[in-house]
Design a protein around this motif. Sequence first.
Motif, PDB file in Angstrom:
ATOM      1  N   ILE A 157      11.937   3.546 -15.594  1.00  0.00           N
ATOM      2  CA  ILE A 157      12.124   4.056 -14.245  1.00  0.00           C
ATOM      3  C   ILE A 157      13.443   3.529 -13.703  1.00  0.00           C
ATOM      4  N   LEU A 158      14.061   4.284 -12.817  1.00  0.00           N
ATOM      5  CA  LEU A 158      15.314   3.867 -12.203  1.00  0.00           C
ATOM      6  C   LEU A 158      15.005   2.885 -11.091  1.00  0.00           C
ATOM      7  N   GLU A 164      21.883   0.413  -9.309  1.00  0.00           N
ATOM      8  CA  GLU A 164      20.733   1.020  -9.960  1.00  0.00           C
ATOM      9  C   GLU A 164      20.809   0.830 -11.473  1.00  0.00           C
ATOM     10  N   LYS A 165      19.654   0.655 -12.083  1.00  0.00           N
ATOM     11  CA  LYS A 165      19.611   0.580 -13.536  1.00  0.00           C
ATOM     12  C   LYS A 165      18.232   1.019 -14.017  1.00  0.00           C
ATOM     13  N   MET A 193       9.882  -6.611  -8.725  1.00  0.00           N
ATOM     14  CA  MET A 193       9.586  -5.183  -8.755  1.00  0.00           C
ATOM     15  C   MET A 193       8.536  -4.874  -7.704  1.00  0.00           C
ATOM     16  N   SER A 194       8.888  -4.015  -6.780  1.00  0.00           N
ATOM     17  CA  SER A 194       7.968  -3.594  -5.729  1.00  0.00           C
ATOM     18  C   SER A 194       6.804  -2.822  -6.337  1.00  0.00           C
ATOM     19  N   PRO A 195       5.591  -2.971  -5.781  1.00  0.00           N
ATOM     20  CA  PRO A 195       4.458  -2.179  -6.287  1.00  0.00           C
ATOM     21  C   PRO A 195       4.638  -0.689  -6.048  1.00  0.00           C
ATOM     22  N   GLU A 196       5.564  -0.323  -5.167  1.00  0.00           N
ATOM     23  CA  GLU A 196       5.835   1.096  -4.938  1.00  0.00           C
ATOM     24  C   GLU A 196       6.304   1.796  -6.216  1.00  0.00           C
ATOM     25  N   THR A 246       3.703   3.849  -7.933  1.00  0.00           N
ATOM     26  CA  THR A 246       3.527   5.177  -7.347  1.00  0.00           C
ATOM     27  C   THR A 246       4.661   6.100  -7.765  1.00  0.00           C
ATOM     28  N   ARG A 247       5.888   5.589  -7.781  1.00  0.00           N
ATOM     29  CA  ARG A 247       7.033   6.406  -8.201  1.00  0.00           C
ATOM     30  C   ARG A 247       6.891   6.850  -9.657  1.00  0.00           C
ATOM     31  N   ALA A 248       6.369   5.953 -10.487  1.00  0.00           N
ATOM     32  CA  ALA A 248       6.194   6.303 -11.901  1.00  0.00           C
ATOM     33  C   ALA A 248       5.162   7.408 -12.064  1.00  0.00           C
ATOM     34  N   ILE A 249       4.075   7.334 -11.286  1.00  0.00           N
ATOM     35  CA  ILE A 249       3.060   8.392 -11.358  1.00  0.00           C
ATOM     36  C   ILE A 249       3.671   9.725 -10.959  1.00  0.00           C
TER      37      ILE A 249
END
Length: 222
Positions: free
Chosen positions: A143-144, A151-152, A185-188, A191-194
């Motif tokens: 994920i970005l 960004e990476k 790493m934020s837990p958000e 959700t972004r990965a889903i």
Amino acid sequence: MFKARMKFAKEGRAKYISHLDLMHTMQRAMARCQMPLWFTEGFNQHAYVSVALPLSTGYSGECEFLDFNITSESVPVNAVEALNDVFPEGLRAIEIYPLSDGGMKVGAIAWSQYRITWGFEGPVPAGFIQDVRALFDRPVVEILKKSKRGEKTVNMRDLMRDLTITEDGEDVVAIVTTAAGNDNMSPEYLTRAIRQYLPQHEIPFTAYHRMNVFTSDGTPFR
């Protein structure tokens, strides 16, 4: 003067208090209950208060820490009760204790445990839990990731552990431990990965709640 640490919860409507406003709220509450705060000297005097790993606005938490200096020789009796009497709704002091030896260093925090709630407008979609479990069972989920340095692309599986996913009525609840500190790493990002890998599943509602923080060896921070 000595340093003290307060463990507190930030829940309900208080989760929308920004970090800066939280600092002001804490200082006003301590003044109202006559906490003997230590202030810097000079023209622009201010109290020393510092929150470890401030929560993002909109997040709730039950394991938050505030360091502050006081002028008395000990923590005032009934300090927790006095603060809770003047705190706004959603803020709650849990314990206050002196850091006679300096206490655990904030920089030692390496992991944060979160409860993520994914809510739906009706029953949990068919296959959602199975698909999400399968996604995060993969050894690589790229994920970005954004940071102050830019960004990476990262493998988020290296930055998370101890994931459990359960159904709770019309919600799905995930408990996960994610990296904190310099490589946080934020837990958000779950959700972004889903949304990135499972676009067939829409998630209209999300909530994030921090449950605990740990050092690199799994010791709860205190």
